[in-house]
Scaffold this motif. Structure first.
Motif, PDB file in Angstrom:
ATOM      1  N   ASN A  76       0.828  -1.209   0.000  1.00 15.40           N
ATOM      2  CA  ASN A  76       0.000   0.000   0.000  1.00 15.40           C
ATOM      3  C   ASN A  76       0.865   1.263   0.000  1.00 15.40           C
ATOM      4  O   ASN A  76       1.982   1.280   0.531  1.00 15.40           O
ATOM      5  CB  ASN A  76      -0.981  -0.029   1.188  1.00 15.40           C
ATOM      6  CG  ASN A  76      -0.338   0.371   2.498  1.00 15.40           C
ATOM      7  OD1 ASN A  76      -0.089   1.543   2.749  1.00 15.40           O
ATOM      8  ND2 ASN A  76      -0.079  -0.614   3.366  1.00 15.40           N
TER       9      ASN A  76
ATOM     10  N   ASN B   3       0.634  -2.125  -6.277  1.00 21.28           N
ATOM     11  CA  ASN B   3      -0.248  -1.868  -5.137  1.00 21.28           C
ATOM     12  C   ASN B   3      -1.454  -2.791  -5.042  1.00 21.28           C
ATOM     13  O   ASN B   3      -2.070  -2.870  -3.980  1.00 21.28           O
ATOM     14  CB  ASN B   3      -0.783  -0.433  -5.189  1.00 21.28           C
ATOM     15  CG  ASN B   3       0.287   0.585  -5.453  1.00 21.28           C
ATOM     16  OD1 ASN B   3       0.195   1.321  -6.436  1.00 21.28           O
ATOM     17  ND2 ASN B   3       1.303   0.625  -4.630  1.00 21.28           N
ATOM     18  N   ARG B   4      -1.840  -3.474  -6.129  1.00 21.70           N
ATOM     19  CA  ARG B   4      -3.110  -4.201  -6.151  1.00 21.70           C
ATOM     20  C   ARG B   4      -2.915  -5.669  -6.502  1.00 21.70           C
ATOM     21  O   ARG B   4      -2.014  -6.029  -7.271  1.00 21.70           O
ATOM     22  CB  ARG B   4      -4.068  -3.565  -7.166  1.00 21.70           C
ATOM     23  CG  ARG B   4      -4.506  -2.152  -6.836  1.00 21.70           C
ATOM     24  CD  ARG B   4      -5.490  -1.647  -7.895  1.00 21.70           C
ATOM     25  NE  ARG B   4      -6.620  -2.553  -8.043  1.00 21.70           N
ATOM     26  CZ  ARG B   4      -7.722  -2.503  -7.300  1.00 21.70           C
ATOM     27  NH1 ARG B   4      -7.850  -1.577  -6.367  1.00 21.70           N
ATOM     28  NH2 ARG B   4      -8.713  -3.371  -7.490  1.00 21.70           N
ATOM     29  N   GLN B   5      -3.802  -6.496  -5.949  1.00 23.17           N
ATOM     30  CA  GLN B   5      -3.743  -7.919  -6.237  1.00 23.17           C
ATOM     31  C   GLN B   5      -3.988  -8.218  -7.711  1.00 23.17           C
ATOM     32  O   GLN B   5      -3.298  -9.059  -8.302  1.00 23.17           O
ATOM     33  CB  GLN B   5      -4.765  -8.668  -5.374  1.00 23.17           C
ATOM     34  CG  GLN B   5      -4.444  -8.682  -3.899  1.00 23.17           C
ATOM     35  CD  GLN B   5      -3.164  -9.423  -3.581  1.00 23.17           C
ATOM     36  OE1 GLN B   5      -2.927 -10.512  -4.102  1.00 23.17           O
ATOM     37  NE2 GLN B   5      -2.339  -8.840  -2.745  1.00 23.17           N
TER      38      GLN B   5
ATOM     39  N   CYS C 120      -3.536  -5.524   1.438  1.00 23.86           N
ATOM     40  CA  CYS C 120      -4.741  -5.686   0.635  1.00 23.86           C
ATOM     41  C   CYS C 120      -5.928  -4.974   1.278  1.00 23.86           C
ATOM     42  O   CYS C 120      -6.712  -4.300   0.591  1.00 23.86           O
ATOM     43  CB  CYS C 120      -5.040  -7.163   0.437  1.00 23.86           C
ATOM     44  SG  CYS C 120      -6.455  -7.497  -0.634  1.00 23.86           S
TER      45      CYS C 120
ATOM     46  N   VAL D  47      -5.616  -1.123   0.802  1.00 19.55           N
ATOM     47  CA  VAL D  47      -5.801  -0.626  -0.566  1.00 19.55           C
ATOM     48  C   VAL D  47      -7.164  -0.994  -1.139  1.00 19.55           C
ATOM     49  O   VAL D  47      -7.814  -0.178  -1.797  1.00 19.55           O
ATOM     50  CB  VAL D  47      -4.685  -1.177  -1.486  1.00 19.55           C
ATOM     51  CG1 VAL D  47      -4.923  -0.774  -2.942  1.00 19.55           C
ATOM     52  CG2 VAL D  47      -3.324  -0.671  -1.029  1.00 19.55           C
ATOM     53  N   GLU D  48      -7.600  -2.240  -0.889  1.00 21.50           N
ATOM     54  CA  GLU D  48      -8.729  -2.777  -1.643  1.00 21.50           C
ATOM     55  C   GLU D  48      -9.898  -3.257  -0.794  1.00 21.50           C
ATOM     56  O   GLU D  48     -11.055  -3.116  -1.198  1.00 21.50           O
ATOM     57  CB  GLU D  48      -8.259  -3.964  -2.503  1.00 21.50           C
ATOM     58  CG  GLU D  48      -7.112  -3.637  -3.425  1.00 21.50           C
ATOM     59  CD  GLU D  48      -6.612  -4.866  -4.158  1.00 21.50           C
ATOM     60  OE1 GLU D  48      -7.409  -5.465  -4.903  1.00 21.50           O
ATOM     61  OE2 GLU D  48      -5.440  -5.243  -3.945  1.00 21.50           O
TER      62      GLU D  48
END
Length: 270
Positions: free
Chosen positions: A146, A156-158, A182, A185-186
């Motif tokens: 993140n 930054n993202r899966q 995770c 960020v998400e």
């Protein structure tokens, strides 16, 4: 039940680093991870592992000039030779320590470099890392991090990480799925475990409480539920990796503070 590894860069901060191996084993950990091994001879680290019956499960490749703020080299165009030399050193340590996974830090997006150029450099370096890792029986891992903890980090993202692993197309490249990063960020972490763990692309999990990165039983994330999800999906998919405990003990460097905060682990162990 997931196998838990103590992150010795964060846990037991009241102890000298080399003394943290014994402390982790005493608390029931069977595996350890940490950021970097390079300040110590590999034979010294291996002796600590062996003396305490521990498995080294993960560490990071050299990140460039850490003290100057660098957080990896893989997305830096023009530094491929430096990346390859650092990766070769990481693989030497991995082989000496019997460590099956090494994290390739993507790095910060370089100033004045487009994301497209950085991504091209990243893919090229990952292809090299995966190929050479395979020759040593090691998996290279990439981790979305993140941008609150590391502003400007490239990955930054899966979904981005899994797309990159698919594009590289090597069985020796996996995703390091940090549930803390995770969530920041998400969110929707349980569904992402269910989505990605069966693909075979997840090489390792890491955990920490959100938002303060303390013990996993502190904060907004229901980790007992997530552990059950991992157990369930692992049973059907054959995943048998590790969960790294990469958090800062809430008691800080108070002697015994890490051990006192392991009630969540003792509950899992029954």
């Amino acid at each position: 039940m997931p196998r838990f590894a103590a992150n010795l860069s964060m846990l037991y901060p009241e102890l000298d680093f080399l003394d943290r191996f014994e402390a982790a084993a005493r608390d029931g950990f069977q595996g350890v991870e940490y950021l970097f091994p390079y300040a110590y001879p590999a034979q010294e680290l291996k002796a600590r592992l062996d003396a305490n019956g521990l498995q080294q499960v993960l560490f990071n490749a050299p990140p460039g000039d850490w003290d100057a703020g660098e957080r990896g080299l893989a997305c830096h165009p023009g530094r491929e030779a430096e990346f390859r030399a650092a990766w070769a050193r990481a693989l030497d340590y991995a082989q000496a320590l019997g460590c099956p996974r090494v994290h390739v830090m993507a790095g910060l997006l370089p100033t004045g470099v487009s994301r497209e150029a950085a991504r091209a450099a990243y893919l090229g370096n990952l292809r090299h890392a995966a190929a050479t890792a395979g020759e040593r029986g090691v998996k290279a891992l990439i981790e979305p991090i993140n941008t609150r903890d590391i502003p400007g980090f490239f990955l930054n993202r899966q979904d981005d990480a899994h797309a990159i692993v698919e594009e590289v197309g090597s069985p020796h490249l996996k995703v390091q799925f940090d549930l803390y990063h995770c969530q920041v960020v998400e969110g929707d972490v349980a569904m992402k475990i269910r989505q990605y763990l069966p693909t075979g692309r997840v090489g390792h999990f890491q955990i920490a409480g959100v938002p303060q990165r303390h013990e996993p039983d502190v904060g907004e994330v229901n980790y007992p539920y997530l552990f059950e999800v991992i157990d369930e999906v692992a049973a059907s998919s054959g995943w048998d990796g590790w969960v790294g405990c990469e958090y800062r003990p809430a008691r800080g460097a108070v002697p015994g503070g890490t051990s006192a905060g392991l009630g969540w682990l003792r509950a899992r162990q029954g």
